[in-house]
Design a protein around this motif. Sequence first.
Motif, mmCIF file in Angstrom:
data_model
loop_
_atom_site.group_PDB
_atom_site.id
_atom_site.type_symbol
_atom_site.label_atom_id
_atom_site.label_comp_id
_atom_site.label_asym_id
_atom_site.label_seq_id
_atom_site.Cartn_x
_atom_site.Cartn_y
_atom_site.Cartn_z
ATOM 1 N N GLU A 112 -20.601 -23.587 22.002
ATOM 2 C CA GLU A 112 -21.138 -22.290 20.676
ATOM 3 C C GLU A 112 -20.196 -22.093 20.346
ATOM 4 O O GLU A 112 -19.242 -21.823 20.243
ATOM 5 C CB GLU A 112 -22.134 -22.601 21.324
ATOM 6 N N THR A 113 -20.599 -21.627 18.974
ATOM 7 C CA THR A 113 -19.767 -20.825 18.040
ATOM 8 C C THR A 113 -20.491 -19.044 18.558
ATOM 9 O O THR A 113 -20.873 -19.192 19.444
ATOM 10 C CB THR A 113 -20.223 -21.137 16.781
ATOM 11 N N TYR A 114 -19.457 -18.607 17.914
ATOM 12 C CA TYR A 114 -19.031 -16.660 18.595
ATOM 13 C C TYR A 114 -17.855 -16.465 18.002
ATOM 14 O O TYR A 114 -18.104 -16.833 16.722
ATOM 15 C CB TYR A 114 -18.934 -16.370 20.115
ATOM 16 N N GLY A 116 -14.766 -13.765 17.844
ATOM 17 C CA GLY A 116 -13.507 -13.162 18.353
ATOM 18 C C GLY A 116 -12.251 -12.642 17.464
ATOM 19 O O GLY A 116 -12.945 -12.174 16.187
ATOM 20 N N ARG A 123 -15.863 -22.733 21.190
ATOM 21 C CA ARG A 123 -16.055 -22.992 22.153
ATOM 22 C C ARG A 123 -15.450 -24.297 22.185
ATOM 23 O O ARG A 123 -16.563 -25.119 21.746
ATOM 24 C CB ARG A 123 -16.828 -22.121 23.088
ATOM 25 N N ASP A 125 -14.917 -27.440 25.052
ATOM 26 C CA ASP A 125 -14.358 -28.002 26.332
ATOM 27 C C ASP A 125 -13.391 -29.494 26.258
ATOM 28 O O ASP A 125 -13.248 -30.561 25.465
ATOM 29 C CB ASP A 125 -15.993 -28.295 27.001
ATOM 30 N N PHE A 136 -10.793 -24.880 28.117
ATOM 31 C CA PHE A 136 -11.398 -23.849 28.349
ATOM 32 C C PHE A 136 -11.200 -22.696 29.488
ATOM 33 O O PHE A 136 -11.459 -21.179 28.894
ATOM 34 C CB PHE A 136 -13.391 -24.328 29.542
ATOM 35 N N ASP A 139 -9.083 -20.465 26.871
ATOM 36 C CA ASP A 139 -9.241 -20.212 25.842
ATOM 37 C C ASP A 139 -8.751 -21.019 24.276
ATOM 38 O O ASP A 139 -8.746 -20.523 23.445
ATOM 39 C CB ASP A 139 -8.703 -19.040 26.097
ATOM 40 N N VAL A 141 -9.894 -22.807 21.714
ATOM 41 C CA VAL A 141 -10.745 -23.016 20.704
ATOM 42 C C VAL A 141 -10.883 -23.591 19.548
ATOM 43 O O VAL A 141 -9.386 -23.581 18.760
ATOM 44 C CB VAL A 141 -11.804 -21.143 20.734
ATOM 45 N N HIS A 143 -10.934 -21.904 15.662
ATOM 46 C CA HIS A 143 -10.820 -20.400 15.034
ATOM 47 C C HIS A 143 -9.967 -20.250 13.042
ATOM 48 O O HIS A 143 -9.534 -21.817 12.928
ATOM 49 C CB HIS A 143 -10.373 -19.051 15.967
ATOM 50 N N CYS A 171 -4.834 -23.274 20.160
ATOM 51 C CA CYS A 171 -5.784 -23.192 19.095
ATOM 52 C C CYS A 171 -5.788 -24.555 18.176
ATOM 53 O O CYS A 171 -4.938 -24.407 17.696
ATOM 54 C CB CYS A 171 -6.812 -22.216 19.422
ATOM 55 N N SER A 187 -20.413 -28.048 15.435
ATOM 56 C CA SER A 187 -20.898 -27.196 16.641
ATOM 57 C C SER A 187 -22.476 -28.050 16.746
ATOM 58 O O SER A 187 -23.185 -27.875 18.260
ATOM 59 C CB SER A 187 -21.426 -25.843 16.110
#
Length: 202
Positions: A112-114, A116, A123, A125, A136, A139, A141, A143, A171, A187
């Motif tokens: 999912e997007t979030y 931060g 995010r 996996d 994960f 962290d 991701v 961005h 990342c 996503s």
Amino acid sequence: MRGLIAVALLFILFAGALVLPEKVSPQAYRAALRALQSYRSLHPEENPRYLAVVDYSKPSYLKRMALVELKTGKQSFYRVAHGKNSGELYALRFSDTPESNMSSLGLFRALETYSGDHGKALRLDGLDSTMNGNAFMRDIVLHSAGYVSLFTIIENLLTFNGPRIGRSNGCFVVASGDIDEVAEKLSDDGFIYAWREERKRE
């Protein structure tokens, strides 16, 4: 004066490279599709629309991430940063170890997007226990950041740090103007595959 001339010559040399059509290595595409097909053979219920192929054999000033629409084959290209301990202009070293500040290779599934520390993020996996299974937990991701830009490339060139973009803590980092498009597409059950020819991994 000589220093300014040298800088100008370097800029001219690399300016040509910056406008070249981007092209991810055929080996990277083949490896990415093999990895995705292998994953889907175990998860036939999944039907991803997009696959991002990151070719770490390319220098960071090039747009070395291809976002592929799997149904049509249409591609869009983006610059993407690698981890600060993976290398400078090129990503040469890879690790799945926490706090290594290195990039990891292999297949990642987008979650999912979030919102931060860097704004919108996606995010991930890690799907390969031998290369990115800790993603994960680390962290890792996708961005954006201001250091993925032509300005940073030119700034690094002028300060004799090479024509590279900035680097991350491991990342996948794209330009601030690209994050909405990339995150939105990935996503929707998308995947990222990070590739480099066989090199040393921790």
